[in-house]
Scaffold this active site. Structure first.
Site, mmCIF file in Angstrom:
data_model
loop_
_atom_site.group_PDB
_atom_site.id
_atom_site.type_symbol
_atom_site.label_atom_id
_atom_site.label_comp_id
_atom_site.label_asym_id
_atom_site.label_seq_id
_atom_site.Cartn_x
_atom_site.Cartn_y
_atom_site.Cartn_z
ATOM 1 N N GLU A 191 0.811 -1.227 0.000
ATOM 2 C CA GLU A 191 0.000 0.000 0.000
ATOM 3 C C GLU A 191 0.843 1.274 0.000
ATOM 4 O O GLU A 191 0.630 2.192 0.793
ATOM 5 C CB GLU A 191 -0.955 -0.053 1.187
ATOM 6 C CG GLU A 191 -1.814 -1.323 1.173
ATOM 7 C CD GLU A 191 -2.725 -1.486 2.377
ATOM 8 O OE1 GLU A 191 -2.773 -0.581 3.223
ATOM 9 O OE2 GLU A 191 -3.392 -2.541 2.456
ATOM 10 N N GLU A 306 -6.040 -10.686 -1.936
ATOM 11 C CA GLU A 306 -6.811 -10.564 -0.686
ATOM 12 C C GLU A 306 -8.326 -10.451 -0.953
ATOM 13 O O GLU A 306 -9.031 -9.726 -0.288
ATOM 14 C CB GLU A 306 -6.352 -9.333 0.110
ATOM 15 C CG GLU A 306 -4.869 -9.247 0.362
ATOM 16 C CD GLU A 306 -4.466 -8.065 1.211
ATOM 17 O OE1 GLU A 306 -5.354 -7.403 1.782
ATOM 18 O OE2 GLU A 306 -3.254 -7.780 1.332
HETATM 19 O O1 G3I Z 1 -3.869 -9.758 18.573
HETATM 20 C C1 G3I Z 1 -4.436 -8.593 19.171
HETATM 21 C C2 G3I Z 1 -5.177 -8.970 20.459
HETATM 22 O O2 G3I Z 1 -4.227 -9.464 21.406
HETATM 23 C C3 G3I Z 1 -5.911 -7.741 21.018
HETATM 24 O O3 G3I Z 1 -6.649 -8.129 22.155
HETATM 25 C C4 G3I Z 1 -6.841 -7.202 19.921
HETATM 26 C C5 G3I Z 1 -7.632 -6.006 20.379
HETATM 27 O O4 G3I Z 1 -6.876 -4.834 20.204
HETATM 28 O O5 G3I Z 1 -6.055 -6.821 18.768
HETATM 29 C C6 G3I Z 1 -5.411 -7.970 18.212
HETATM 30 O O6 G3I Z 1 -4.655 -7.544 17.090
HETATM 31 C C7 G3I Z 1 -5.479 -7.220 15.977
HETATM 32 C C8 G3I Z 1 -5.025 -8.087 14.783
HETATM 33 O O7 G3I Z 1 -5.739 -7.718 13.576
HETATM 34 C C9 G3I Z 1 -5.269 -9.580 15.037
HETATM 35 O O8 G3I Z 1 -6.641 -9.790 15.178
HETATM 36 C C10 G3I Z 1 -5.240 -5.742 15.637
HETATM 37 O O9 G3I Z 1 -5.775 -4.957 16.671
HETATM 38 C C11 G3I Z 1 -5.934 -5.415 14.307
HETATM 39 O O10 G3I Z 1 -5.600 -4.085 13.918
HETATM 40 C C12 G3I Z 1 -5.448 -6.370 13.213
HETATM 41 O O11 G3I Z 1 -6.168 -6.060 12.047
HETATM 42 C C13 G3I Z 1 -5.619 -6.629 10.862
HETATM 43 C C14 G3I Z 1 -5.276 -5.464 9.903
HETATM 44 O O12 G3I Z 1 -4.850 -5.975 8.625
HETATM 45 C C15 G3I Z 1 -4.179 -4.590 10.454
HETATM 46 O O13 G3I Z 1 -2.985 -5.332 10.560
HETATM 47 C C16 G3I Z 1 -6.670 -7.528 10.226
HETATM 48 O O14 G3I Z 1 -6.854 -8.684 11.037
HETATM 49 C C17 G3I Z 1 -6.221 -7.964 8.838
HETATM 50 O O15 G3I Z 1 -7.261 -8.695 8.178
HETATM 51 C C18 G3I Z 1 -5.895 -6.734 7.992
HETATM 52 O O16 G3I Z 1 -5.423 -7.190 6.735
HETATM 53 C C19 G3I Z 1 -5.061 -6.147 5.804
HETATM 54 C C20 G3I Z 1 -3.835 -6.615 5.044
HETATM 55 O O17 G3I Z 1 -2.793 -6.915 5.941
HETATM 56 C C21 G3I Z 1 -3.427 -5.579 4.006
HETATM 57 N N1 G3I Z 1 -4.550 -5.277 3.100
HETATM 58 C C22 G3I Z 1 -5.761 -4.835 3.810
HETATM 59 C C23 G3I Z 1 -6.203 -5.897 4.806
HETATM 60 C C24 G3I Z 1 -7.492 -5.493 5.502
HETATM 61 O O18 G3I Z 1 -7.285 -4.347 6.274
#
Ligand code: G3I
Length: 402
Positions: A191, A306
């Protein structure tokens, strides 16, 4: 009813549900709870009814056309120990095993997951997925080495213009070195383009741009190439699929970036088109097709990295929204996979049960009025959705790769 498969549901169970429905119909409308029970039974029945594993799986139908189908996974949910012993009872693990030819970690290979501290790496979760892939003969793509999101909490306080380059290269050398020779590809930079940030080169004002300058992208690709010469190095981005003006503009900037990188001899092998699509509104078409041809003309492969389909704004209940999602899972793969240079299609997860589209963060922050969505080929009960059948049928229509 799925015409390919005879119902496996027990006659007694089906009779009981049908009797309840007809009796209630005789005495007036069913209660919501009763309809919910029937609907859940329908879903459970479809899960029991259709055998979608083995030769009936998405992986097998893709492979028959010389394609890879796969999905983003959460290694914490995989019963690796069970698979290592030869059998797992875990439904999620069975689903991933049956349906995918290639995996990508949804979060386990991001900076936040790998870097608990500036001076510490933690590969445990990522290695769990690699072990599962090894046991099940699946390919893996890495996601991602350089992104403006999912940076660890310590990053903002530790990174500065003096150490930014070294932070990035040390990370890539350590992480791409750890997986050297094991990955089909890496999302090296994720991105990087954001026209709304107002730069002439269309680059996103990411921490990496501020810390290192615009050549952070070239630095990331060159470092990855030195560290793992076998992985196909990919530039991955989203919001470039339809011909909406903002998406066409972003797509043009992404193409210009690829052209600049290639003109400088930067080692890059593929373009990742994320494909987080909306069921409502303008759908991908000619603009994306010509982008795919231009990228092919540059000698770069294309990966659909994705895919999922969001029903924001789609009217109606589950059936109507499932139908809208299924239409995209039929039309979009047909459009992009018609181009022989598109080598794989991954969905961002397999089941709505743990799709980011349904994450609390997304629903509360951005779409508070949005109900639970079914953006993927399987639903919360791991039953195939209409999207599964539409995607599988679309795969069957793809011209076989030579
Ligand atoms: O693991 C922690 C957990 O310990 C905590 O209790 C919880 C609450 O804050 O957060 C958890 O981490 C989360 C993680 O996903 C695992 O579930 C993060 O907050 C959350 O921000 C993270 O979101 C991910 C996001 O990327 C940001 O990294 C999404 O699952 C994931 O599907 C999303 O994927 C992205 C691709 O990498 C790039 N393209 C877009 C796509 C969708 O946004």
């Amino acid at each position: 009813m799925n015409e390919d498969h005879k119902p496996l549901v027990t006659r007694r169970e089906f009779g009981r549900t049908a009797a309840a429905a007809s009796a209630a119909a005789l005495v007036g409308a069913l209660s919501v709870a009763e309809w919910r029970l029937i609907e859940r039974n329908d879903r459970l029945r479809s899960a029991m009814r259709a055998d979608v594993t083995g030769a009936n799986s998405l992986e097998a139908h893709a492979a028959k056309r010389g394609l890879l189908y796969g999905a983003a996974v959460d290694p914490e949910l995989l019963d690796v120990e069970g698979v290592a012993k030869g059998h797992t009872k875990d439904a999620y693990t069975q689903l991933v095993s049956a349906q995918t030819g290639i995996l990508v970690a949804e979060n386990a290979m991001k900076w936040r997951a790998l870097r608990p501290a500036l001076d510490r790496f933690d590969f445990a979760l990522a290695d769990r997925m690699m072990r599962f892939a090894g046991l099940t003969g699946k390919r893996v793509r890495g996601h991602n080495l350089c992104w403006h999101e999912a940076l660890p909490d310590w990053f903002a306080g530790a990174a500065n213009k003096d150490n930014g380059r070294k932070l990035l290269t040390d990370h890539i050398r350590t992480v791409a070195g750890h997986f050297r020779g094991q990955l089909q590809s890496w999302d090296v930079v994720n991105e990087a383009v954001e026209p709304d940030d107002g730069r002439a080169d269309g680059l996103r004002r990411s921490p990496w741009l501020e810390l290192v300058g615009p050549d952070y992208i070239e630095l990331a690709f060159r470092t990855a190439a030195e560290t793992d010469p076998q992985a196909k190095l990919t530039n991955n981005d989203y919001g470039i699929e339809t011909d909406k003006p903002e998406e066409a503009a972003k797509r043009a900037q992404v193409l210009a970036l690829l052209q600049r990188l290639q003109a400088r001899g930067v080692p890059i092998h593929a373009m990742g088109v994320q494909s987080h699509l909306l069921a409502k509104g303008q759908q991908p078409g000619a603009g994306l097709q010509s982008f795919l041809s231009e990228v092919a003309g540059m000698g770069l492969e294309v990966y659909i990295t994705e895919m999922d389909v969001d029903t924001t704004g789609v009217a109606g209940g589950t059936r109507a929204r499932d139908a809208a999602v299924a239409k995209v899972y039929g039309d979009y793969p047909a459009l992009v996979l018609a181009d022989q240079n598109v080598k794989m299609l991954l969905t961002w997860g397999l089941t709505s049960a743990n799709s980011w589209v349904n994450s609390r963060e997304r629903r509360m922050k951005r779409f508070p009025d949005l109900g639970w969505q079914r953006p993927l080929p399987f639903d919360d009960d791991f039953a195939p959705t209409q999207a599964f059948w539409a995607l599988r049928a679309a795969l069957d229509q793809v011209p076989a790769r030579v």
